[in-house]
Motif scaffolding. Structure first.
Motif, PDB file in Angstrom:
ATOM      1  N   VAL A  48       0.866  -1.181   0.000  1.00  0.00           N
ATOM      2  CA  VAL A  48       0.000   0.000   0.000  1.00  0.00           C
ATOM      3  C   VAL A  48       0.902   1.230   0.000  1.00  0.00           C
ATOM      4  N   ASP A  49       0.710   2.102  -0.972  1.00  0.00           N
ATOM      5  CA  ASP A  49       1.507   3.327  -1.038  1.00  0.00           C
ATOM      6  C   ASP A  49       0.952   4.379  -0.082  1.00  0.00           C
ATOM      7  N   LYS A  50      -0.340   4.647  -0.176  1.00  0.00           N
ATOM      8  CA  LYS A  50      -1.005   5.589   0.706  1.00  0.00           C
ATOM      9  C   LYS A  50      -2.452   5.137   0.893  1.00  0.00           C
ATOM     10  N   ILE A  51      -3.029   5.511   2.039  1.00  0.00           N
ATOM     11  CA  ILE A  51      -4.456   5.305   2.255  1.00  0.00           C
ATOM     12  C   ILE A  51      -5.189   6.479   1.613  1.00  0.00           C
ATOM     13  N   ALA A  52      -6.051   6.191   0.658  1.00  0.00           N
ATOM     14  CA  ALA A  52      -6.748   7.246  -0.079  1.00  0.00           C
ATOM     15  C   ALA A  52      -8.056   7.604   0.625  1.00  0.00           C
ATOM     16  N   HIS A  53      -7.932   8.066   1.875  1.00  0.00           N
ATOM     17  CA  HIS A  53      -9.142   8.454   2.593  1.00  0.00           C
ATOM     18  C   HIS A  53      -9.632   9.826   2.146  1.00  0.00           C
ATOM     19  N   LEU A  75      -1.901   1.793  -4.419  1.00  0.00           N
ATOM     20  CA  LEU A  75      -0.853   0.777  -4.326  1.00  0.00           C
ATOM     21  C   LEU A  75       0.421   1.285  -4.986  1.00  0.00           C
ATOM     22  N   THR A  76       1.559   0.862  -4.473  1.00  0.00           N
ATOM     23  CA  THR A  76       2.845   1.354  -4.941  1.00  0.00           C
ATOM     24  C   THR A  76       3.061   1.026  -6.416  1.00  0.00           C
ATOM     25  N   ASP A  77       3.352   2.062  -7.190  1.00  0.00           N
ATOM     26  CA  ASP A  77       3.676   1.955  -8.622  1.00  0.00           C
ATOM     27  C   ASP A  77       2.524   1.405  -9.462  1.00  0.00           C
ATOM     28  N   ALA A  78       1.313   1.376  -8.918  1.00  0.00           N
ATOM     29  CA  ALA A  78       0.155   0.918  -9.691  1.00  0.00           C
ATOM     30  C   ALA A  78      -0.517   2.136 -10.313  1.00  0.00           C
ATOM     31  N   ARG A  79       0.003   2.529 -11.460  1.00  0.00           N
ATOM     32  CA  ARG A  79      -0.507   3.698 -12.170  1.00  0.00           C
ATOM     33  C   ARG A  79      -1.207   3.284 -13.460  1.00  0.00           C
ATOM     34  N   CYS A  80      -2.129   4.121 -13.884  1.00  0.00           N
ATOM     35  CA  CYS A  80      -2.875   3.874 -15.117  1.00  0.00           C
ATOM     36  C   CYS A  80      -1.968   4.108 -16.318  1.00  0.00           C
ATOM     37  N   ASP A  81      -1.968   3.174 -17.264  1.00  0.00           N
ATOM     38  CA  ASP A  81      -1.150   3.355 -18.471  1.00  0.00           C
ATOM     39  C   ASP A  81      -1.943   3.973 -19.617  1.00  0.00           C
ATOM     40  N   GLY A  82      -3.228   4.253 -19.394  1.00  0.00           N
ATOM     41  CA  GLY A  82      -4.026   4.946 -20.398  1.00  0.00           C
ATOM     42  C   GLY A  82      -4.406   4.125 -21.610  1.00  0.00           C
ATOM     43  N   SER A  83      -4.113   2.833 -21.601  1.00  0.00           N
ATOM     44  CA  SER A  83      -4.333   2.017 -22.796  1.00  0.00           C
ATOM     45  C   SER A  83      -5.801   1.915 -23.192  1.00  0.00           C
ATOM     46  N   ALA A  84      -6.707   2.029 -22.242  1.00  0.00           N
ATOM     47  CA  ALA A  84      -8.142   1.966 -22.558  1.00  0.00           C
ATOM     48  C   ALA A  84      -8.775   3.350 -22.623  1.00  0.00           C
ATOM     49  N   HIS A  85      -7.954   4.388 -22.510  1.00  0.00           N
ATOM     50  CA  HIS A  85      -8.467   5.763 -22.494  1.00  0.00           C
ATOM     51  C   HIS A  85      -7.722   6.622 -23.512  1.00  0.00           C
ATOM     52  N   GLY A  86      -7.643   6.114 -24.734  1.00  0.00           N
ATOM     53  CA  GLY A  86      -7.064   6.895 -25.822  1.00  0.00           C
ATOM     54  C   GLY A  86      -5.591   7.184 -25.690  1.00  0.00           C
ATOM     55  N   CYS A  88      -4.039   8.177 -22.873  1.00  0.00           N
ATOM     56  CA  CYS A  88      -3.779   9.255 -21.915  1.00  0.00           C
ATOM     57  C   CYS A  88      -2.471   8.972 -21.180  1.00  0.00           C
ATOM     58  N   GLN A  89      -1.631   9.998 -21.033  1.00  0.00           N
ATOM     59  CA  GLN A  89      -0.296   9.823 -20.463  1.00  0.00           C
ATOM     60  C   GLN A  89      -0.172  10.420 -19.063  1.00  0.00           C
ATOM     61  N   ALA A  90      -1.301  10.708 -18.404  1.00  0.00           N
ATOM     62  CA  ALA A  90      -1.237  11.319 -17.079  1.00  0.00           C
ATOM     63  C   ALA A  90      -0.603  10.390 -16.047  1.00  0.00           C
ATOM     64  N   GLY A  91      -0.751   9.095 -16.214  1.00  0.00           N
ATOM     65  CA  GLY A  91      -0.122   8.141 -15.293  1.00  0.00           C
ATOM     66  C   GLY A  91      -0.627   8.262 -13.875  1.00  0.00           C
ATOM     67  N   CYS A  92      -1.933   8.398 -13.696  1.00  0.00           N
ATOM     68  CA  CYS A  92      -2.502   8.584 -12.358  1.00  0.00           C
ATOM     69  C   CYS A  92      -2.374   7.313 -11.520  1.00  0.00           C
ATOM     70  N   LEU A  93      -2.136   7.494 -10.214  1.00  0.00           N
ATOM     71  CA  LEU A  93      -2.232   6.367  -9.299  1.00  0.00           C
ATOM     72  C   LEU A  93      -3.670   5.862  -9.304  1.00  0.00           C
ATOM     73  N   LEU A  94      -3.824   4.553  -9.369  1.00  0.00           N
ATOM     74  CA  LEU A  94      -5.150   3.956  -9.418  1.00  0.00           C
ATOM     75  C   LEU A  94      -5.786   3.933  -8.031  1.00  0.00           C
ATOM     76  N   PHE A  95      -7.112   4.018  -7.996  1.00  0.00           N
ATOM     77  CA  PHE A  95      -7.869   3.912  -6.755  1.00  0.00           C
ATOM     78  C   PHE A  95      -8.331   2.461  -6.578  1.00  0.00           C
ATOM     79  N   TRP A  96      -8.010   1.887  -5.421  1.00  0.00           N
ATOM     80  CA  TRP A  96      -8.362   0.490  -5.141  1.00  0.00           C
ATOM     81  C   TRP A  96      -9.286   0.425  -3.934  1.00  0.00           C
ATOM     82  N   ARG A  97     -10.490  -0.066  -4.130  1.00  0.00           N
ATOM     83  CA  ARG A  97     -11.367  -0.333  -3.003  1.00  0.00           C
ATOM     84  C   ARG A  97     -10.877  -1.581  -2.267  1.00  0.00           C
ATOM     85  N   GLU A  98     -11.085  -1.595  -0.950  1.00  0.00           N
ATOM     86  CA  GLU A  98     -10.628  -2.749  -0.171  1.00  0.00           C
ATOM     87  C   GLU A  98     -11.338  -4.037  -0.594  1.00  0.00           C
ATOM     88  N   GLU A  99     -12.543  -3.916  -1.167  1.00  0.00           N
ATOM     89  CA  GLU A  99     -13.257  -5.104  -1.650  1.00  0.00           C
ATOM     90  C   GLU A  99     -12.509  -5.785  -2.795  1.00  0.00           C
TER      91      GLU A  99
END
Length: 323
Positions: A48-53, A75-86, A88-99
């Motif tokens: 876990v990189d940070k708690i996204a509260h 999660l650490t180094d779990a960034r969006c690669d934009g492959s399904a979004h045209g 996009c090169q923003a490389g955002c950290l992904l949001f993971w629900r605990e479920e």
């Protein structure tokens, strides 16, 4: 708020089938999209990189607004690669629900109650990436960043529990949070002081860290930087001379979070040509812009947002270092 996880804890992403079973007919869980780019992480163990509260509201109030999230982590180094979004090169950290996560021993962190929602498919996730088509024919995209308002609620700055959680979750040290709170209170005073006569203001009422563009100066020749090249961030004075009074260079803003990197060296991670504009879903096309490796917003002036957004650097704010 967050659950039992803390920054640094090791978790495993659940299987595709288990995750899909938690989603509604739109491929979401309580408004939080599970994007196609996240499928590649299924079965992987990551810290876990940070708690996204909480997270920055980059749509409505990008300078100060934050939103509250529940049972969500980065999660650490779990960034969006934009492959399904045209692409996009923003490389955002992904949001993971605990479920969507489990312990390394395979115990789900938060069981989803069986029942009411239809089960999504992988095609559901792909379909949810497109919000529509603009009048000019441009594709409008959906992603976790464009939909953050649907998966969160407002989080006023005066609620103290969020700052306790910043420390309890191990997102930030107590000293970092205390210093940031002092800056937050000072900047609120600065905002009020703009109603005073100019001679009574501190730094003319500018928020800390005090800076204001003095240019823009002449447009330099592009450096055409390549991934892996070593660069040095120019001094504060040099960068101010390349910014207008609105702290922008040809529409790209220079944020206070970037000031601590002045004079420091870093390697180019990649050039950025296109990113999704979060409040419209449009793809924006950029020039002379790069992101630097290990250089992200740390939230010191943004109420400790844990999102670690890549900062965008005009080549005019950098100089190539001869190795």
């Amino acid at each position: 708020m967050s659950g039992s996880l803390r920054a640094g804890d090791l978790v495993r992403v659940r299987s595709r089938e288990e995750i899909l079973a938690t989603l509604d007919a739109d491929g979401r869980l309580d408004g939080q999209p599970f994007m196609p780019e996240m499928l590649e992480f299924a079965g992987r163990e990551l810290p876990v990189d940070k708690i996204a509260h909480k997270t920055c509201d980059t749509i409505n109030r990008p300078s100060t607004g934050l939103r509250r999230l529940d049972q969500t982590v980065h999660l650490t180094d779990a960034r969006c690669d934009g492959s399904a979004h045209g692409g996009c090169q923003a490389g955002c950290l992904l949001f993971w629900r605990e479920e969507w996560l489990e312990t390394p021993e395979g115990v789900p962190l938060r069981a989803r109650q069986p029942g009411s929602n239809p089960v999504a498919t992988e095609q559901t996730l792909v379909d949810d990436t497109v919000a529509g088509v603009a009048d000019d024919g441009a594709t409008l995209y959906r992603c976790a960043a464009t939909e953050v308002g649907r998966a969160s609620s407002p989080l006023p700055s005066y609620l103290p529990g969020q700052y306790v959680e910043d420390v309890r979750s191990r997102n930030f040290s107590a000293l970092f949070v205390i210093r940031g709170l002092l800056i937050l209170m000072f900047n609120k005073f600065q905002a009020l002081s703009r109603k005073l006569p100019r001679q009574l203001r501190i730094a003319d009422g500018l928020p800390y860290p005090f800076f204001k563009g003095t240019g823009p100066g002449p447009k330099p020749e592009p450096l055409r930087l390549q991934p892996g090249e070593l660069v040095e961030v120019k001094s504060k004075e040099e960068i101010m001379a390349a910014l207008g009074p609105n702290s922008k260079n040809r529409g790209l803003i220079f944020d206070g979070e970037m000031l601590p990197f002045c004079g420091r060296r870093a390697r180019v991670l990649k050039s950025v040509d296109k990113i999704i504009e979060e409040h419209t879903g449009r793809m924006l096309h950029l020039r002379d812009c790069v992101i630097l490796d290990q250089v992200t917003c740390v939230g010191r002036y943004h109420r400790f947002c844990p999102r670690a957004i890549h900062t965008y650097w005009r080549e005019a704010w950098l100089r190539r270092v001869d190795e």
